[in-house]
Design an enzyme around this catalytic site. Structure first.
Site, PDB file in Angstrom:
ATOM      1  N   ASP A 258       0.891  -1.138  -0.029  1.00  0.00           N
ATOM      2  CA  ASP A 258      -0.245   0.027   0.331  1.00  0.00           C
ATOM      3  C   ASP A 258       0.729   0.977  -0.031  1.00  0.00           C
ATOM      4  OD1 ASP A 258      -2.052  -1.870   0.234  1.00  0.00           O
ATOM      5  OD2 ASP A 258      -3.107  -0.843   2.285  1.00  0.00           O
TER       6      ASP A 258
ATOM      7  N   LYS B 179      -7.039   3.299  -3.548  1.00  0.00           N
ATOM      8  CA  LYS B 179      -6.875   3.596  -2.331  1.00  0.00           C
ATOM      9  C   LYS B 179      -7.144   4.725  -1.607  1.00  0.00           C
ATOM     10  CE  LYS B 179      -5.224   1.767   2.090  1.00  0.00           C
ATOM     11  NZ  LYS B 179      -4.492   1.131   2.999  1.00  0.00           N
TER      12      LYS B 179
ATOM     13  N   LYS C 271     -10.037   0.105  -2.289  1.00  0.00           N
ATOM     14  CA  LYS C 271     -10.045  -0.168  -1.631  1.00  0.00           C
ATOM     15  C   LYS C 271     -10.005   1.700  -0.597  1.00  0.00           C
ATOM     16  CE  LYS C 271      -7.231  -0.794   3.019  1.00  0.00           C
ATOM     17  NZ  LYS C 271      -5.492  -1.592   3.126  1.00  0.00           N
TER      18      LYS C 271
END
Lengths: 307, 291, 482
Positions: free
Chosen positions: A144, A207, A243
């Protein structure tokens, strides 16, 4: 300010980013939120949401003990109830990847690691490269990364694009989630632009947030990002994952988000291969609602483990 | 030997004869012959509506300030030529005093409406505080082409009182002049032609009301009607009924136009549509940004 | 984890809250009176064709009695009351409507077929707000029209349509009463129940007898109302054809008239539009209330450069439109209001096919009983096709493409109607430019089908005249003595 010229590839990406009308987006969301999710659909939705969680701890005070306990919870959400899924992944700092990997063993639960000088991203590329490599070397299944928001806001889109592409090159088959930290961006137009840019640069997931900045995964931001994913799919047939992270702490919100995914992207995205919730406290609320659906009793937090 | 004036129609800024080649004798109040006026035909109406439609876009698109100045220019030209109009009226049988009063009223009315051109909008517009995040406002817009049955009791003041508020708001007009006393209206068109009023904004026909009014009232490309009451009310009702086919906005005017109170903003706004526009207002920082 | 279907369970609104009588009389002079004809007719739930109640069939005698009652109330009570006191009654009505909002919403859905989501979130709140808004005007009329000495007209005859029964009642009655008029209202025959509930609310609010009279019936009841000699005002919302008949009947009388009629409104999507919000706007424009909306954005104009993208998105979006039982909270498109209307819509769909347009309807299962119509798109439609010219009043969208702004303005205005228009672009200057050119009473820029009590509504051309809502809406119920 002079920026390096923008590549043809990137400029065509940016040109295709449509504007977002915020009020229109809010109306679309209100319409989704007015839907009523009941009965079997609610149970199914709650289970689905649980299976999509990236159970997260990203604190300065994180220890191996904390990480181990969280990993146990990831595999045993609520053993008092039958038929529950496990979460999708745990999300930790690079220094805890090895520990998490070990704790999760053969459970199938993925280990995601934040990287690239999370959460600010304010470091040299060399450090970001090493940060990422370290996480991967320790067994991370997913990375991430954060984007360089300052560069994005100053208009240096090529820098941001190249950085994502470079990290993706390091990742190889490791799944790359690109965090925009939308709370530091301004308009939904920018959210859309950065979504198109990141997808074009090779993001497997996009995300919203680090969880360190408010607001985080708001509905308009998520809707905007889903729109970018849909348009990319319509154009290329490739599915990019989504996400939302931060701010989704109740079952109601989670179910509404899932419904938004269903309506905007379609049911193909309703799997943890393509959708995740970055959350720490959501799991227990989902569990409590699940029990409520099964028993008819409103639940107490006392009965749900807090790891 | 005196040279007599030929009175023609006024269409598209030109003074054509009626396409029908017909005329009728106009007499003074005392019954003495004054001149031949055109006995306009249905085709003249067709032509006039066509040019009025064509002129409408550009006239409506002019700035209100510009329209104001053009109408004020009419007052200037009328002032300069008032002697001619007073003479014309006295030849038609009006007393000097009456003729003088009528023309002075006409000039006053031009000045009055010239002043309205860029003001009525502010008074009838609104910003509407809707209960959602939208900017919402209502503004007037001209209706388009307006058919006018001019006052049949006065030679000029009725005519002017009817058309000025209509055109000041951006409409164009096709006017059926006072049938018995059409000469002043046609002479007034000479003022219009020299006052920067674009051709086609005002179009004036003379002739038989009975013959022309049904054609004007039924014309599908006329958006509204201003009907001064006439002795023959059934004819007006017939016109109203014909006007329904394309839902013309129809105003009946019962005023004595010589009166000072036969003027006002409502004469303008009766020929305006209200358009309401909505647009979202983006919420910046949750609306908590300022201060 | 593999993907699964995730279908929502039905989520039915309970109808237990609705108290219906088996039979309704006329509400005249504050009393429930039997119709002189002795006749009643059934009102149906279009969602399942069941009978909800029996309703009195008013005739000329009933109408005359109602007008007499309204005249008496006007002369003896309402015209003598101060604006402030009138306002208090309206505020009181608004509050009682709010208190009964759930019952009104469910009833509106039962009687008319519209989704509970819409009657609950749109119709009923807007109707309440309309009363609340005009209540506040009652004592401020002089300020609304400075120097014009506004006074009431007297007795108003009002005829409302079936598409927004209570909301249209509010649009008619609230400003009329605020301005000091008394009213006789004839609701549409298929959707009278909320008007009758409203009569009960007037009773509860202790509104003086005769200020509001409700005479139910069919078209001939409305015609009788228009024909009454003692009315000062007619307000009508409905079809252009009937509007013209009413207009004709008013010629030579002193009745002031406002008409809110049909439409075939253009919704224009430019290539720089916020495309996803525009697609949602298109959906709201045409499928709101099953398309039974006079200002529905039924003619879609998409700039050719983005047409295929927009159509693709529309088709995808239609997959998550739920058509079905209007009482299901998840229903987006409910039942068509009546069998007759369904037949009209189906006739137009057949016509569209005949005219060579390409049809798209999503796959969805319609209930076996009741009147339902799938949301329908027609692409490849020519300006000269009848489906692109005539008001269908159903969930049927015609899609045309255009190349230039000039072209789309011409095509949009190329209609006898002029009620509303939509414009979608992020270019502000272009919005104002287009808005100015479009012959329509309402222009929604980057939005569509928004309504508010403060916002004047009404059309150009054959869409009628006069405005309802806002300060402008007051003048329909006032005379001026300047």
């Amino acid at each position: 300010m002079n920026h390096p010229s923008i590549s043809t590839e990137l400029s065509s990406l940016l040109l295709s980013s449509p504007s977002i009308d915020q009020i229109g987006a809010l109306e679309r969301i209100a319409r989704i939120q007015s839907r009523s999710i009941k009965g079997a659909a609610k149970l199914q939705g709650l289970r689905m949401a649980l299976s999509m969680i990236d159970l997260t701890t990203l604190e300065g005070k994180d220890t191996t003990g904390k990480v181990r306990q969280m990993c146990y919870k990831a595999q045993h959400l609520h053993d008092q109830a039958d038929g529950l899924p496990t979460v999708a992944a745990v999300c930790v700092y690079p220094s805890f990847v090895a520990e998490a990997k070990k704790a999760l063993g053969t459970s199938g639960i993925k280990v995601a690691s934040v990287s690239t000088a999370f959460p600010s991203g304010q470091a040299s590329f060399e450090i970001k490269r090493l940060d990422t490599q370290f996480a991967i070397d320790n067994g991370a299944d997913e990375i991430d990364m954060v984007i360089s928001r300052g560069r994005f806001l100053s208009g240096d889109y090529q820098f941001v694009y190249d950085e994502i592409a470079a990290i993706k090159a390091i990742c190889g088959p490791v799944r790359l989630k690109v965090i925009f930290e939308t709370g530091e961006l301004d308009t939904l137009d920018q959210v859309r632009r950065v979504s198109d840019l990141a997808i074009g640069a090779g993001a497997d997931f996009i995300k919203t947030s680090t969880g360190k900045i408010q607001p985080a995964a708001t509905f308009p931001v998520v809707l905007t990002m889903l729109g970018a994913i849909k348009d990319h799919f319509d154009k290329t047939g490739q599915m990019v994952g989504m996400k939302p992270a931060g701010g989704i702490s109740s079952s109601k919100l989670a179910l509404q988000h899932l419904l938004m995914v269903k309506e905007v992207l379609g049911e193909a995205w309703l799997t943890n291969e393509y959708y995740r919730f970055g959350a720490s406290s959501l799991a227990n609320d989902l569990l409590m609602q699940y029990q409520k659906q099964l028993t008819g009793r409103y639940q107490s937090a006392t009965y749900f483990s807090i790891d | 030997m005196e040279i007599l004036k030929t009175y023609k129609l006024y269409i598209g800024g030109q003074f054509p004869r009626t396409e029908s080649g017909r005329s009728y004798l106009v007499s003074s109040l005392a019954g003495e012959p004054l001149a031949n006026a055109c006995l306009a035909s249905r085709k003249d109406i067709r032509n006039a509506v066509q040019v009025a439609r064509k002129a409408h876009g550009a006239w409506a698109a002019k700035t209100a300030l510009n329209r104001s100045q053009i109408i004020y220019r009419i007052a200037e030209m009328l002032e300069a030529r008032k002697g001619q109009f007073i003479d014309e009226l006295s030849e038609a049988g009006f007393g000097m005093e009456e003729a003088n009063a009528e023309i002075l009223s006409c000039i006053d009315r031009c000045v009055y409406y010239a002043g309205w051109a860029d003001k009525f909008q502010a008074l009838i517009s609104s910003v509407n505080p809707v209960a959602s995040s939208h900017f919402n406002f209502s503004t007037p817009e001209p209706m388009g082409v307006v058919g006018v049955l001019a006052c049949q009791n006065t030679p000029l003041i009725g005519f002017i009182s009817q058309i000025l508020p209509i055109i000041i708001g951006g409409n164009t007009v096709v006017v059926l002049a006072n049938s018995k006393m059409p000469l002043s209206a046609i002479s007034f068109c000479e003022v219009l032609a020299t006052s920067d009023v674009p051709g086609g904004v005002v179009n004036v026909l003379t002739g038989s009301i009975d013959e022309l009014l049904p054609t004007l009232a039924s014309h599908m490309d006329v958006n509204a009607l201003s009907l001064a009451t006439v002795s023959n009310m059934p004819k007006v009702f017939e016109a109203q009924e014909l006007a329904i086919e394309n839902l013309k906005r129809t105003q009946l005017l019962v005023h004595d136009f010589k009166n000072q109170d036969a003027q006002g903003m409502e004469f303008i706004t009766d020929f305006q549509e209200i358009k309401t526009t909505w647009h979202p207002i983006e919420q910046i920082a949750g609306g908590a940004g300022a201060y | 984890m593999s993907t699964a279907n995730w279908d929502l369970d039905p989520s039915m609104e309970s109808t237990a809250i609705v108290q219906l009588q088996p039979k309704y009389d006329l509400f005249i002079g504050g009393c429930w009176q039997k119709p002189k004809s002795g006749k009643y007719f059934a009102t149906y739930n279009p969602a399942d064709e069941s009978v909800l109640s029996e309703i009195a069939y008013g005739n000329q005698d009933d109408v005359n009695l109602a007008v007499e009652a309204a005249r008496k109330a006007y002369n003896e009570v309402w015209s003598k009351m101060s604006g402030a006191e009138r306002g208090k009654y309206l505020f009181r009505i608004a509050r009682i409507m709010q208190e009964k909002s759930r019952e009104l919403a469910v009833l509106e859905t039962l009687d008319g077929g519209k989704p509970i989501r819409e009657s609950r979130d749109i119709d009923i709140p807007l109707a309440c707000n309309h009363f609340f808004y005009y209540a506040g005007w009652a004592d401020k009329l002089a300020e609304a029209f400075p120097g014009q000495k506004p006074t009431a007209l007297g007795v108003a005859g009002q005829i409302t349509p079936w598409n927004f029964p209570l909301l249209m009642l509010a649009w008619k009655i609230a400003p009329a009463l605020a301005c000091g008029n008394t009213v006789v209202l004839k609701p549409a025959e298929t959707t009278s129940l909320t008007a009758l509930k409203f009569a009960e609310i007037c009773e509860q609010a202790q509104l003086p007898a005769g200020v509001v009279n409700i005479v139910t019936g069919h078209g001939d009841t409305g015609a009788a109302l228009v024909a009454n000699q003692d009315l000062d005002k007619i307000a009508f919302t409905g079809s252009t054809a009937v509007g013209k008949l009413i207009h004709k009947a008013c010629i030579g009388t002193s009745k002031k008239l406002t008409l809110e009629l049909g439409g075939k409104s253009a919704n224009i999507i430019l290539e720089d539009a916020p495309i996803d919000q525009a697609v949602e706007g298109i959906i709201n424009a045409i499928f709101f209330n099953q398309g039974h909306v006079c200002c529905a954005g039924s003619r879609l104009f998409v700039q050719e450069s983005i047409a295929s993208k927009v159509i693709e998105k529309l088709k995808f979006r239609l997959q998550s439109i739920y058509v079905g039982n209007p009482l299901d909270k998840n229903t987006d498109i409910g039942a068509v209001n009546s069998k007759k209307q369904l037949e009209t819509i189906e006739k137009y769909i057949a016509l569209g096919l005949e005219e060579g347009a390409e049809i798209f309807q999503p796959t969805c299962n319609l209930p076996s009983k009741g009147y339902y119509c799938k949301p329908t798109l027609f692409t490849d439609v020519a300006q000269s096709a009848r489906i692109a010219q005539e008001e269908i009043f159903g969930p049927v969208l015609t899609i045309q493409t255009f190349r230039t702004l000039e072209e789309v303005v011409q095509k949009a205005n190329n209609s006898p109607y002029g009620l509303a228009a939509g414009v979608w672009t992020v270019n502000g200057a272009r919005i104002f430019g287009l808005s100015q050119q479009l012959k329509a009473g309402v222009v929604w820029a980057n939005t569509y089908n928004k309504f508010d009590p403060t916002s004047p509504f009404g059309g150009y051309k054959e869409s009628g005249f006069g405005r309802e809502g806002g300060r402008h809406g007051l003048s329909a119920y006032l005379q001026f003595k300047n």
